[in-house]
Scaffold this motif. Structure first.
Motif, PDB file in Angstrom:
ATOM      1  N   TYR A  26       0.775  -1.281   0.081  1.00  0.00           N
ATOM      2  CA  TYR A  26       0.003  -0.063   0.140  1.00  0.00           C
ATOM      3  C   TYR A  26       0.771   1.207  -0.004  1.00  0.00           C
ATOM      4  O   TYR A  26       0.463   2.180  -0.506  1.00  0.00           O
ATOM      5  N   SER A  27       1.915   1.281   0.819  1.00  0.00           N
ATOM      6  CA  SER A  27       2.782   2.446   0.774  1.00  0.00           C
ATOM      7  C   SER A  27       3.332   2.846  -0.583  1.00  0.00           C
ATOM      8  O   SER A  27       3.853   3.565  -0.958  1.00  0.00           O
ATOM      9  N   ASP A  28       3.931   1.480  -1.274  1.00  0.00           N
ATOM     10  CA  ASP A  28       4.375   1.514  -2.691  1.00  0.00           C
ATOM     11  C   ASP A  28       3.381   2.244  -3.686  1.00  0.00           C
ATOM     12  O   ASP A  28       3.498   3.269  -4.343  1.00  0.00           O
ATOM     13  N   ALA A  29       2.099   1.791  -3.438  1.00  0.00           N
ATOM     14  CA  ALA A  29       1.071   2.380  -4.272  1.00  0.00           C
ATOM     15  C   ALA A  29       0.971   3.799  -4.190  1.00  0.00           C
ATOM     16  O   ALA A  29       0.704   4.751  -4.977  1.00  0.00           O
ATOM     17  N   ILE A  30       0.925   4.119  -3.013  1.00  0.00           N
ATOM     18  CA  ILE A  30       0.833   5.769  -2.317  1.00  0.00           C
ATOM     19  C   ILE A  30       2.016   6.382  -2.930  1.00  0.00           C
ATOM     20  O   ILE A  30       1.897   7.557  -3.611  1.00  0.00           O
ATOM     21  N   SER A  31       3.295   6.026  -2.855  1.00  0.00           N
ATOM     22  CA  SER A  31       4.361   6.470  -3.441  1.00  0.00           C
ATOM     23  C   SER A  31       4.301   6.717  -5.168  1.00  0.00           C
ATOM     24  O   SER A  31       4.711   7.950  -5.464  1.00  0.00           O
ATOM     25  N   LEU A  32       3.597   6.035  -5.639  1.00  0.00           N
ATOM     26  CA  LEU A  32       3.327   6.116  -7.285  1.00  0.00           C
ATOM     27  C   LEU A  32       2.095   7.061  -7.376  1.00  0.00           C
ATOM     28  O   LEU A  32       2.395   7.890  -8.401  1.00  0.00           O
ATOM     29  N   CYS A  33       1.067   6.998  -6.479  1.00  0.00           N
ATOM     30  CA  CYS A  33      -0.008   7.745  -6.858  1.00  0.00           C
ATOM     31  C   CYS A  33      -0.328   8.679  -5.491  1.00  0.00           C
ATOM     32  O   CYS A  33      -1.358   7.982  -4.728  1.00  0.00           O
ATOM     33  N   PRO A  34       0.100   9.581  -4.923  1.00  0.00           N
ATOM     34  CA  PRO A  34      -0.098   9.842  -3.522  1.00  0.00           C
ATOM     35  C   PRO A  34      -1.340  10.682  -3.704  1.00  0.00           C
ATOM     36  O   PRO A  34      -1.679  11.156  -2.383  1.00  0.00           O
ATOM     37  N   ASP A  35      -2.202  10.758  -4.623  1.00  0.00           N
ATOM     38  CA  ASP A  35      -3.447  11.665  -4.506  1.00  0.00           C
ATOM     39  C   ASP A  35      -4.540  10.756  -4.556  1.00  0.00           C
ATOM     40  O   ASP A  35      -5.826  11.036  -4.793  1.00  0.00           O
ATOM     41  N   CYS A  36      -4.369   9.376  -4.474  1.00  0.00           N
ATOM     42  CA  CYS A  36      -5.470   8.427  -4.678  1.00  0.00           C
ATOM     43  C   CYS A  36      -5.870   8.145  -2.906  1.00  0.00           C
ATOM     44  O   CYS A  36      -5.224   7.300  -2.315  1.00  0.00           O
ATOM     45  N   PRO A  37      -7.200   8.496  -2.692  1.00  0.00           N
ATOM     46  CA  PRO A  37      -7.769   8.087  -1.375  1.00  0.00           C
ATOM     47  C   PRO A  37      -7.930   6.802  -1.105  1.00  0.00           C
ATOM     48  O   PRO A  37      -7.649   6.647   0.216  1.00  0.00           O
ATOM     49  N   THR A  38      -8.104   5.966  -2.021  1.00  0.00           N
ATOM     50  CA  THR A  38      -8.444   4.584  -1.814  1.00  0.00           C
ATOM     51  C   THR A  38      -7.020   3.840  -1.146  1.00  0.00           C
ATOM     52  O   THR A  38      -7.144   3.041  -0.172  1.00  0.00           O
ATOM     53  N   TYR A  39      -6.063   4.222  -1.586  1.00  0.00           N
ATOM     54  CA  TYR A  39      -4.522   3.589  -1.176  1.00  0.00           C
ATOM     55  C   TYR A  39      -4.677   3.933   0.400  1.00  0.00           C
ATOM     56  O   TYR A  39      -4.245   3.258   1.203  1.00  0.00           O
ATOM     57  N   TYR A  40      -4.730   5.359   0.828  1.00  0.00           N
ATOM     58  CA  TYR A  40      -4.790   5.662   2.087  1.00  0.00           C
ATOM     59  C   TYR A  40      -5.570   4.818   2.850  1.00  0.00           C
ATOM     60  O   TYR A  40      -5.322   4.798   4.211  1.00  0.00           O
ATOM     61  N   ALA A  41      -6.710   4.825   2.440  1.00  0.00           N
ATOM     62  CA  ALA A  41      -8.012   3.907   3.168  1.00  0.00           C
ATOM     63  C   ALA A  41      -7.527   2.676   3.392  1.00  0.00           C
ATOM     64  O   ALA A  41      -7.707   2.039   4.720  1.00  0.00           O
ATOM     65  N   ASN A  42      -7.136   2.062   2.676  1.00  0.00           N
ATOM     66  CA  ASN A  42      -6.630   0.628   2.551  1.00  0.00           C
ATOM     67  C   ASN A  42      -5.393   0.648   3.403  1.00  0.00           C
ATOM     68  O   ASN A  42      -5.310  -0.385   4.409  1.00  0.00           O
ATOM     69  N   ARG A  43      -4.360   1.477   3.476  1.00  0.00           N
ATOM     70  CA  ARG A  43      -3.519   1.305   4.354  1.00  0.00           C
ATOM     71  C   ARG A  43      -3.845   1.598   5.910  1.00  0.00           C
ATOM     72  O   ARG A  43      -3.242   1.098   6.676  1.00  0.00           O
ATOM     73  N   SER A  44      -4.869   2.522   5.879  1.00  0.00           N
ATOM     74  CA  SER A  44      -5.167   2.899   7.268  1.00  0.00           C
ATOM     75  C   SER A  44      -5.939   1.637   7.827  1.00  0.00           C
ATOM     76  O   SER A  44      -5.620   1.474   9.263  1.00  0.00           O
ATOM     77  N   ALA A  45      -6.623   0.884   7.175  1.00  0.00           N
ATOM     78  CA  ALA A  45      -7.087  -0.499   7.524  1.00  0.00           C
ATOM     79  C   ALA A  45      -6.196  -1.456   8.131  1.00  0.00           C
ATOM     80  O   ALA A  45      -6.279  -2.127   9.172  1.00  0.00           O
ATOM     81  N   CYS A  46      -4.996  -1.397   7.432  1.00  0.00           N
ATOM     82  CA  CYS A  46      -3.996  -2.235   7.565  1.00  0.00           C
ATOM     83  C   CYS A  46      -3.215  -1.839   9.101  1.00  0.00           C
ATOM     84  O   CYS A  46      -2.959  -2.657   9.822  1.00  0.00           O
ATOM     85  N   TYR A  47      -3.141  -0.622   9.296  1.00  0.00           N
ATOM     86  CA  TYR A  47      -2.479   0.073  10.352  1.00  0.00           C
ATOM     87  C   TYR A  47      -3.370  -0.405  11.676  1.00  0.00           C
ATOM     88  O   TYR A  47      -2.782  -0.590  12.743  1.00  0.00           O
ATOM     89  N   MET A  48      -4.624  -0.249  11.334  1.00  0.00           N
ATOM     90  CA  MET A  48      -5.570  -0.650  12.419  1.00  0.00           C
ATOM     91  C   MET A  48      -5.358  -2.173  12.773  1.00  0.00           C
ATOM     92  O   MET A  48      -5.553  -2.278  14.194  1.00  0.00           O
ATOM     93  N   MET A  49      -5.417  -3.124  11.921  1.00  0.00           N
ATOM     94  CA  MET A  49      -5.258  -4.269  12.216  1.00  0.00           C
ATOM     95  C   MET A  49      -3.689  -4.309  13.093  1.00  0.00           C
ATOM     96  O   MET A  49      -3.422  -5.447  13.719  1.00  0.00           O
ATOM     97  N   LEU A  50      -2.716  -3.780  12.773  1.00  0.00           N
ATOM     98  CA  LEU A  50      -1.499  -3.645  13.477  1.00  0.00           C
ATOM     99  C   LEU A  50      -1.574  -2.939  14.911  1.00  0.00           C
ATOM    100  O   LEU A  50      -0.492  -2.840  15.651  1.00  0.00           O
ATOM    101  N   SER A  51      -2.769  -2.414  15.494  1.00  0.00           N
ATOM    102  CA  SER A  51      -3.131  -1.632  16.400  1.00  0.00           C
ATOM    103  C   SER A  51      -2.185  -0.416  16.409  1.00  0.00           C
ATOM    104  O   SER A  51      -1.821   0.295  17.360  1.00  0.00           O
ATOM    105  N   ASN A  52      -1.785   0.177  15.062  1.00  0.00           N
ATOM    106  CA  ASN A  52      -1.299   1.441  15.259  1.00  0.00           C
ATOM    107  C   ASN A  52      -2.245   2.477  14.722  1.00  0.00           C
ATOM    108  O   ASN A  52      -2.382   2.813  13.602  1.00  0.00           O
TER     109      ASN A  52
END
Length: 464
Positions: free
Chosen positions: A28-54
């Motif tokens: 997800y971080s790679d995807a954000i680096s490639l397209c930093p203006d895509c909200p979906t990537y941030y939302a997905n990475r947010s879900a991932c961080y939540m699963m890691l309790s971050n």
């Protein structure tokens, strides 16, 4: 570029479903680096961080997604979840309100709405109990709040503070250190760590931590109050000790008494102040006050050996021999030293002696009384309590006087015989026949007929 980013997102989704969250995070971080203006990537990475309790990073990503797409409902759902987890009730309510504006029929945050309401009620209950100093209740309700908001440092640190106030400093330290590892600049965590030092009688380190908390947050009211309290207690304790060592006992007593008023919850320091004051009382011969202070110490810590030994000594001086023995027996269980064992033997001997009749007391003379004084005392009391003198009294009175006459005869028979007196004074058991063979009437006749009275042989007549 977008095509590659989408491939990264897909790989991230696959790993996310397989619960390989660290790997998914990288994609997800790679995807954000490639397209930093895509909200979906941030939302997905947010879900991932939540699963890691971050939840901090998860919240940042969710807010970025919402900023990039203000109509992105899933982003607000993530925001609400993260805010609940972090105990941010206002943030959660704002996110829920936004979702309801986007879709009045949405059920996506029903759980968060319920959790937010529960947290608000719990915070009210916690605060009212905290104000009432009902710290056990605070801990109980905070445990419920922490289940709903596991990433809320504020709840965890308030629990740590209350645990320290309850004397459960080991648990409080664990909480403080766990938060400090995540945020070394947390003034609240450093304050709680300072409390733990303070409540375990390490005032110096406590003061240092309170000062560090104030450096990080100059308006930290609790740290400021505790720094003042710690310094005052430290100064008074040291002052009292100096006064005691220089023999100014009454001044030391006053200082210790004032110091005990500073913080009734600091059981560790208060037990030492109470012991010190008990020592002062013992020096001033206020033995009952010394016993009372030692008893309070032992209520706080029943293994406080010095207080146990001091109370035993005071009990001995007060001639409370059973209590004295009990304390020395408890002391031996704590520390089996030859000195304490000897003190216990001596106390048991004193108890045994105390259970015998006190012949000196019966005759009304001191233990240093000489032969003539003993004779005078016997003559006086024997004449007062002789049965013939009470022949016309009630049966109960005659019985009482006969008993006293018998005891007076026993006392004189023992104390007038050098051998028996020596055995009695040394604490040896008087053999039963020593008392059984004593006929009080015989002692009386012998005393008055064979020169027992002052001035040699004498006779007597009662005046009725």
């Amino acid at each position: 570029m977008f095509h590659i980013a989408e491939e990264k997102k897909k790989l991230g989704n696959d790993d996310y479903k397989a619960q390989n969250y660290q790997s998914a995070l990288k994609f997800y971080s790679d995807a954000i680096s490639l397209c930093p203006d895509c909200p979906t990537y941030y939302a997905n990475r947010s879900a991932c961080y939540m699963m890691l309790s971050n939840y901090t990073n998860a919240l940042n990503d969710a807010r970025t997604a919402a900023r990039l797409d203000p109509a992105f409902e899933k982003a607000y759902v993530r925001i609400a979840k993260c805010c609940v987890a972090k105990g941010d009730i206002i943030g959660a309510e704002q996110a829920i309100k936004k979702i309801e504006e986007l879709d009045p029929q949405s059920n996506s945050v029903n759980a968060e709405k319920s959790a937010t309401q529960q947290l608000r009620q719990l915070e009210h209950t916690v605060q009212s109990n905290y104000d009432a100093k009902a710290y056990r209740n605070v801990v109980f309700y905070l445990d419920s709040a922490i289940k709903l908001a596991p990433a809320c440092y504020r709840y965890r640190l308030l629990k740590g503070e209350c645990l320290a106030l309850l004397g459960r400093c080991d648990e409080a330290v664990d909480i403080a250190i766990s938060v400090m590892k995540l945020d070394s600049t947390s003034a609240d965590a450093i304050y709680v760590r300072g409390l733990c030092f303070y409540y375990t009688d390490n005032l110096e380190k406590g003061i240092k931590h309170f000062e560090l908390a104030l450096q990080l947050d100059p308006d930290h009211k609790k740290a400021k109050e505790m720094r003042t309290k710690s310094k005052t207690l430290k100064d008074m304790k040291e002052n009292g000790n100096v006064l005691f060592k220089t023999g100014r006992y009454r001044e030391a007593q006053s200082v210790y008494t004032e110091a005990l008023k500073i913080d009734e919850l600091n059981k560790d320091i208060n037990s030492k102040l109470l012991y010190n004051r008990a020592l002062v009382h013992s020096k001033l011969n206020n033995l009952r006050d010394a016993v009372a202070d030692c008893t309070r110490v032992l209520e706080i810590n029943d293994k406080y050996l010095k207080a146990l030994l001091l109370r035993a000594r005071c009990y001995n001086d007060l001639e409370k021999f059973e209590e004295c023995v009990n304390d020395y027996e408890a002391a031996v269980q704590i520390q089996k030293t030859p000195e304490i064992k000897k003190l216990l033997r001596d106390a048991k001997f004193a108890l045994k002696k105390s259970k015998r009749k006190d012949y000196y007391k019966i005759l009304g003379v001191s233990r240093n009384a000489g032969e003539d004084e003993i004779k005078k005392a016997y003559r006086k009391k024997a004449l007062v309590h002789h049965p013939d003198r009470h022949a016309n009294s009630s049966p109960e009175e005659r019985k009482e006087q006969e008993l006293k006459f018998k005891e007076i005869g026993e006392a004189y028979a023992i104390l007038s015989d050098p051998r028996k007196k020596m055995r009695y004074d040394s604490g040896q058991d008087m053999e039963e026949h020593d008392q059984a063979d004593i006929d009080p009437s015989h002692v009386f006749r012998h005393f008055f007929q064979f020169g027992g009275g002052p001035g040699g042989q004498s006779s007597f007549n009662f005046e009725f």
